[in-house]
Every structure is written in structure tokens, then in C-alpha cells.
Design an enzyme around this catalytic site. Structure first.
Site, PDB file in Angstrom:
ATOM      1  N   ASP A 174      -4.813 -24.487   4.207  1.00  0.00           N
ATOM      2  CA  ASP A 174      -6.010 -23.684   4.487  1.00  0.00           C
ATOM      3  C   ASP A 174      -7.190 -24.544   4.931  1.00  0.00           C
ATOM      4  OD1 ASP A 174      -4.274 -21.902   3.357  1.00  0.00           O
ATOM      5  OD2 ASP A 174      -5.229 -21.986   1.390  1.00  0.00           O
TER       6      ASP A 174
ATOM      7  N   GLY B  45      -3.184   4.609  -6.075  1.00  0.00           N
ATOM      8  CA  GLY B  45      -4.164   4.248  -7.101  1.00  0.00           C
ATOM      9  C   GLY B  45      -3.709   4.786  -8.433  1.00  0.00           C
TER      10      GLY B  45
ATOM     11  N   GLU C  20       5.101   0.148   1.728  1.00  0.00           N
ATOM     12  CA  GLU C  20       4.669  -1.241   1.836  1.00  0.00           C
ATOM     13  C   GLU C  20       5.445  -2.208   0.951  1.00  0.00           C
ATOM     14  OE1 GLU C  20       3.210   1.156   0.212  1.00  0.00           O
ATOM     15  OE2 GLU C  20       2.108   0.463  -1.540  1.00  0.00           O
TER      16      GLU C  20
ATOM     17  N   LYS D  13      -2.108 -15.897   3.961  1.00  0.00           N
ATOM     18  CA  LYS D  13      -1.588 -17.262   4.100  1.00  0.00           C
ATOM     19  C   LYS D  13      -0.674 -17.425   5.320  1.00  0.00           C
ATOM     20  CE  LYS D  13      -1.057 -21.171   1.593  1.00  0.00           C
ATOM     21  NZ  LYS D  13      -2.198 -21.664   0.814  1.00  0.00           N
TER      22      LYS D  13
ATOM     23  N   CYS E 238       1.092   7.679  -1.738  1.00  0.00           N
ATOM     24  CA  CYS E 238       1.103   7.945  -3.182  1.00  0.00           C
ATOM     25  C   CYS E 238      -0.149   8.731  -3.604  1.00  0.00           C
ATOM     26  CB  CYS E 238       1.265   6.634  -3.939  1.00  0.00           C
ATOM     27  SG  CYS E 238       1.719   6.918  -5.656  1.00  0.00           S
ATOM     28  N   TYR E 239      -1.087   8.117  -4.290  1.00  0.00           N
ATOM     29  CA  TYR E 239      -2.299   8.861  -4.663  1.00  0.00           C
ATOM     30  C   TYR E 239      -2.987   9.403  -3.402  1.00  0.00           C
ATOM     31  CZ  TYR E 239      -6.904   9.914  -6.640  1.00  0.00           C
ATOM     32  OH  TYR E 239      -8.056  10.542  -7.018  1.00  0.00           O
TER      33      TYR E 239
ATOM     34  N   HIS F 130       6.237   4.362  -1.577  1.00  0.00           N
ATOM     35  CA  HIS F 130       5.475   3.197  -1.107  1.00  0.00           C
ATOM     36  C   HIS F 130       6.188   2.505   0.056  1.00  0.00           C
ATOM     37  CE1 HIS F 130       2.401   3.131  -4.258  1.00  0.00           C
ATOM     38  NE2 HIS F 130       3.321   3.793  -4.937  1.00  0.00           N
TER      39      HIS F 130
END
Ligand code: XMP
Length: 520
Positions: free
Chosen positions: A238, A66, A182, A377, A93-94, A180
Site C-alpha cells: 500500500d 442489515g 455477494e 487491496k 436481504c433486509y 446474498h
């Protein structure tokens, strides 16, 4: 009452990870990467009461990054009892700094930001870094840093500027990483997340499209009862997946309406009709509104005005045509998880008014069904495949609601539509034949300026086509694709030779930001 709403889509018996959102731009990437490991994950606000978090029985909790500093007044925090609840926690991180601070470690305010790819040295692999080399790379983006770990923790890794780049308390199953895992720039990120989910948290990995289908069909059946559902098909993956799911759940009670606004790509309208008309029979209604849309777009050049004309025309057509079909209680939409997150009203600036054809007036009397609202998606695609949708629809790229209208820079006319559609079809054909992988979106844009050229012995004064091909994971940022020059030459030759009215082909080499993916 808010607490009556379930916190997550899954029951307390089903395996799930909760990601507490501390406001990082890329929280949804964390969710996505966890799901890629076959563990269902969902984002929840960081200030969700601990009782609600524990009642959902998460297999683990992740504290996201964050923008705040733990030193700021009013900085978001976490209920310290979370760390004694027996639930494995990973702080990123944060989240890592917060865990250190709350548990009595020391966090130093940042004098210097550490940003970008950084060498990561693993000092103590423990469970978190099993299978990761001693020296690897990670992506850093932080100012503050942990300089002393809390009691019970060990420092597991460092970088040149960060003494505690990772820490862990094996006994309490609490871990923190400053970097990170991710993002793609941390190549061992998936392995680290896998280790945390399976080795630390003991996850089984039960998240699969087939289990989603079974559960969703059962829920839809129960919620819909004997009422009627209307689903607007847009031509994209979708809404097609939604139609298949509702059809499986309640069959005859579903009617699908496909409004062809005449702004789709080559062959798209035909594919929708071929897929759904035989399956649904007279419960499939195709409305050819292309002339109406085109006449309303006459003389409109401004991009935002185009979007609003199209949105408005869609609503009018929808109201008029739906009224002919009788009463419906529900309307089904193809809303996906990123749309849910983005419409959360985080106060970010409007760059473009994203209009989804299918976006309907707020005062409508229907109840909404959004069965894909927790999916990304690629997950919606897997579900579509499993439900038997044809590959041409399953693999369809994201396409803006206002369609080709925002890929013609200037006024939309039938001739220009034809030109951009043909050029786009050539680009798609050649890219598919080339087998290039990893592209997120590719299309042609027609600029209405003209330039001088020569074809045969004749001077031409015609339009350029711009090719836009991008790589991105999240569509919030994107890189232009560095395509092989031979392939670009083939595409260019074919377009100038086969598409009347085009005498130049340009390749867009702008990233987002500062460009956007679409041109309008
Ligand atoms: P931009 O151009 O904002 O596009 O970088 C990001 C992604 O959003 C798609 N896009 C739209 N999708 N309605 C939509 O449903 C819209 O009005 C719209 N405008 C852009 C774009 O194709 C890309 O995938």
C-alpha cells in the site's frame, strides 16, 4: 458544512453504483463484487438524503442487508421517492424486505430463521436470472420474509422456506433478492450481479486501474501544488503504491522515508531499498532503527504492550528523522477502503489494537493525503502493477505493522527473530514453488516454550514453529487451508533440518473465529 463534501469520489459524469449501508457485516463485499464487474461502487450511509444520492447520478442503487427487522421501532428505512426516481435499485436481504414493505407488499415476521446454503428455484428468470440454471444454490441468512410482492412486481424465485426469494418490477427496474449474491456460497452471485449491472442498469463497465491512476495523479497534482510531501514506506504494497502515485504526480516534491524497525520478513527491507533508492535518489531516506526497537522491546511479553511500544517507538523515530528533512506540508498514507470502513466507529469490540507502522500522532501538523482510500487491496495491487512496481512488492501479503514481533509468542530477541524469519522464508518458498492458489495469508509463528526431541543421536530441547495458512476474502473471518500433506511434510522437514533451534513443526487448524489470524 457536510453537504459541501462530495458524496462520492467520482464526478457525477462517471459511472458508479451507490450501496446504501443498512449495517450488514458484509456490505463491503457487495461493493467489492460490483467493482469486480468493472463498475465503480461506493458505500454510503442508509440515511443519506435522496437529493444527495440523486445529485451523484448513480447508475444504480443497492440496498444492503442489515441486522434489523422492518417491524422494529426505529428500523432504518429508505426514502420511498427513490423507487420513482428512475434509478435501477437492487435490494439485498433486509434491502429486499424494505423495498417490499415500502412499496406495499407484505413482509411476515420470522418464526424460523433460514440460514446457510439453500436450494434456489428460479420460477421466472427475467433479466436478473438470465444464464442461471432453474435450480441453483444460494446463501440465506434471514428471519423475516416477503410473502406478497408489491404492485407491479413479479415473484421470480423461491426456496423451500421462502416463497419470494427474488422479485422484480421490470418496468421500473426494481429488483429484490432475499439471499446474498455477494458471498461465495452463492455460486451464481457474480452472474446475477452482472445481469443487474449490465442488463438492467445498462452499465458500461468503465472502472479500471488505469483510469484510477490518471484521475488520481491529476487530483494529487492539483491538491499538492508546489508543496512538499513526505511518504513513509512500510515495506508493504500500500505505501509503495502511494509513493509511486505521488512520485508520478509531483516528482521532486516527494521524499520517502523507510523506517526499518528490524521486524520485517527476510529480504523485505532490501527489496524496498532496491526499488526506491534508484528511482528517488536522495529523496529516499532509509532509517535503520532496528536496534532502538529491539532494545525497547526487551523484556516485553504482553501482546498489547508490544504493539504500544512499537507504535510509540515509531512515532519517536519518525519525528526525529522527519525534522532532519526540513518542512513538509503533506504526509501520504496507504489507507485502504476497508480501513476507512472499519474506523467508521461502529462500536464493535476491540479484539486487537491494530497498529499500522505509519500510524502517526493525531496532533501532527501535516495535512493527510490518502490516495488509496477508496480502493480494496486487490485493486491497490493492480494499480501497483500498472505503475511498474516489482511483483515481489505487489504480491506481498498483508503484514501486521508490528511485524514479526507479534509472531514470536513471548519476548522478542535477535535470535528468535532470526529463527522465525528463516522458518517463514522456507514456508513462503515452498508454497510459492507448489503453485497452490487461493491462499490469503501464510506465515510462521515461533512459540517460546520448548519440548524434547531427538536429532541424530542427540536429545534436543528446542522451540516449535507453528505454520499458519489461511483462506479468506475479508480477513474478518478465515478458514485454515487444507494443504496437501506431502507439501506440509516437505515444509516441516526443511524447517527442522535447516533452522537451528527448532525441533517441531505444528500446523494451526483453527478457523477465525474462534482464533484470530495472527497469534498475538
Ligand atoms: P487478526 O489476527 O486480527 O488479523 O485476525 C486480521 C488481519 O489483520 C492483520 N493484522 C494487523 N495489521 N496492524 C496491521 O496493520 C496490526 O497490528 C495487525 N494485527 C493483525 C493480520 O495480519 C491479518 O491480515
Amino acid at each position: 458544512m457536510e453537504s459541501e463534501q462530495p458524496l462520492t469520489q467520482l464526478s457525477s459524469q462517471q459511472e458508479k453504483v451507490l450501496v446504501l449501508d443498512f449495517g450488514a457485516q458484509y456490505v463491503q463485499l457487495i461493493v467489492r463484487h460490483i467493482r469486480e464487474q468493472r463498475v465503480y461502487a461506493e458505500m454510503v450511509p442508509h440515511d443519506t438524503p435522496l437529493e444527495r444520492i440523486l445529485a451523484a447520478r448513480p447508475a444504480a442503487v443497492v440496498l444492503s442487508g442489515g441486522p434489523s427487522s422492518v417491524y422494529e421501532e426505529g428500523a432504518p428505512t429508505v426514502d420511498p421517492r427513490l423507487f420513482d426516481a428512475g434509478v435501477p435499485v437492487l435490494g439485498i436481504c433486509y434491502g429486499h424486505q424494505l423495498m417490499a414493505q415500502v412499496l406495499g407488499g407484505e413482509v411476515e415476521p420470522g418464526q424460523q430463521r433460514e440460514f446457510g446454503r439453500t436450494d434456489l428455484n428460479i420460477d421466472d428468470p427475467g433479466q436478473l436470472f438470465t444464464g442461471v440454471a432453474d435450480k441453483t444454490t444460494c446463501w440465506m441468512s434471514h428471519g423475516d420474509k416477503v410473502v406478497e410482492v408489491p404492485q407491479g412486481f413479479r415473484s421470480l424465485a423461491h426456496t423451500p422456506h421462502t416463497p419470494v426469494a427474488a422479485m422484480g418490477d421490470e418496468r421500473r427496474r426494481l429488483y429484490g433478492v432475499q439471499f446474498h449474491p455477494e458471498v461465495q456460497h452463492t455460486p451464481d452471485g457474480p452472474q446475477i450481479l452482472h445481469n443487474f449491472l449490465y442488463d438492467v442498469a445498462g452499465c458500461k463497465g468503465t472502472w479500471r486501474p488505469s483510469s484510477f491512476i490518471e484521475q488520481t495523479v491529476a487530483e494529487l497534482r492539483e491538491r499538492i501544488g508546489d508543496k512538499r510531501v513526505l511518504c513513509t514506506l512500510s515495506g508493504g504494497v500500500d505505501s509503495s503504491v502511494v509513493a509511486m502515485l505521488v512520485d508520478r504526480a509531483v516528482g521532486n516534491q516527494l521524499t520517502c522515508m523507510f523506517v526499518d524497525h528490524g521486524l520485517l520478513r527476510k529480504d523485505e527491507a532490501e527489496q524496498v531499498i532496491e526499488t526506491f533508492a534508484p528511482r528517488l535518489g536522495d529523496r529516499f531516506v532509509c532509517v535503520d532503527a532496528s536496534e532502538e526497537f529491539l532494545s525497547k522491546l526487551r523484556g516485553v511479553e504482553n501482546p498489547e504492550q508490544k504493539r504500544s511500544v512499537i507504535g510509540e517507538a515509531f512515532i519517536r523515530t519518525f519525528e526525529r528523522e522527519a525534522a532532519k528533512l526540513g518542512e513538509f506540508h503533506f504526509i501520504a498514507h496507504g489507507t485502504l477502503y476497508p480501513d476507512v470502513i472499519e474506523s467508521g466507529g461502529d462500536g464493535t469490540a476491540t479484539i486487537k489494537t491494530h497498529h499500522n507502522v505509519g500510524g502517526l500522532p493525531a496532533d501532527m501538523k501535516y495535512e493527510n493525503l490518502e490516495p488509496l482510500r477508496m480502493l480494496f487491496k486487490d485493486e491497490a495491487r493492480q494499480v501497483g502493477r500498472e505503475l511498474g512496481l516489482p511483483e515481489e512488492i505487489v504480491r506481498r501479503q498483508p503484514f501486521p505493522g508490528p511485524g514479526l514481533a507479534v509472531r514470536i509468542i513471548g519476548e522478542v530477541t535477535p535470535e528468535r527473530l532470526e529463527t522465525v524469519r528463516e522458518a517463514d522464508a522456507i514456508l513462503r518458498e515452498e508454497l510459492e514453488a507448489s503453485g497452490v492458489e487461493g491462499l490469503a495469508q501464510w506465515f510462521a509463528v515461533l512459540a517460546t516454550m520448548r519440548s524434547v526431541g531427538v536429532k541424530g543421536d542427540f536429545r534436543t530441547y528446542e522451540h516449535p514453529i507453528i505454520l499458519r495458512v489461511v483462506q479468506t476474502d475479508d480477513f474478518m473471518t478465515a478458514d485454515w487451508a487444507d494443504l496437501n500433506h506431502e507439501l506440509l511434510a516437505t515444509i516441516s522437514n526443511r524447517i527442522v533440518n535447516e533452522v537451528p533451534g527448532v525441533n517441531r513443526v505444528l500446523y494451526d487448524i483453527t478457523s477465525k473465529p474462534p482464533g484470530t489470524i495472527e497469534w498475538e
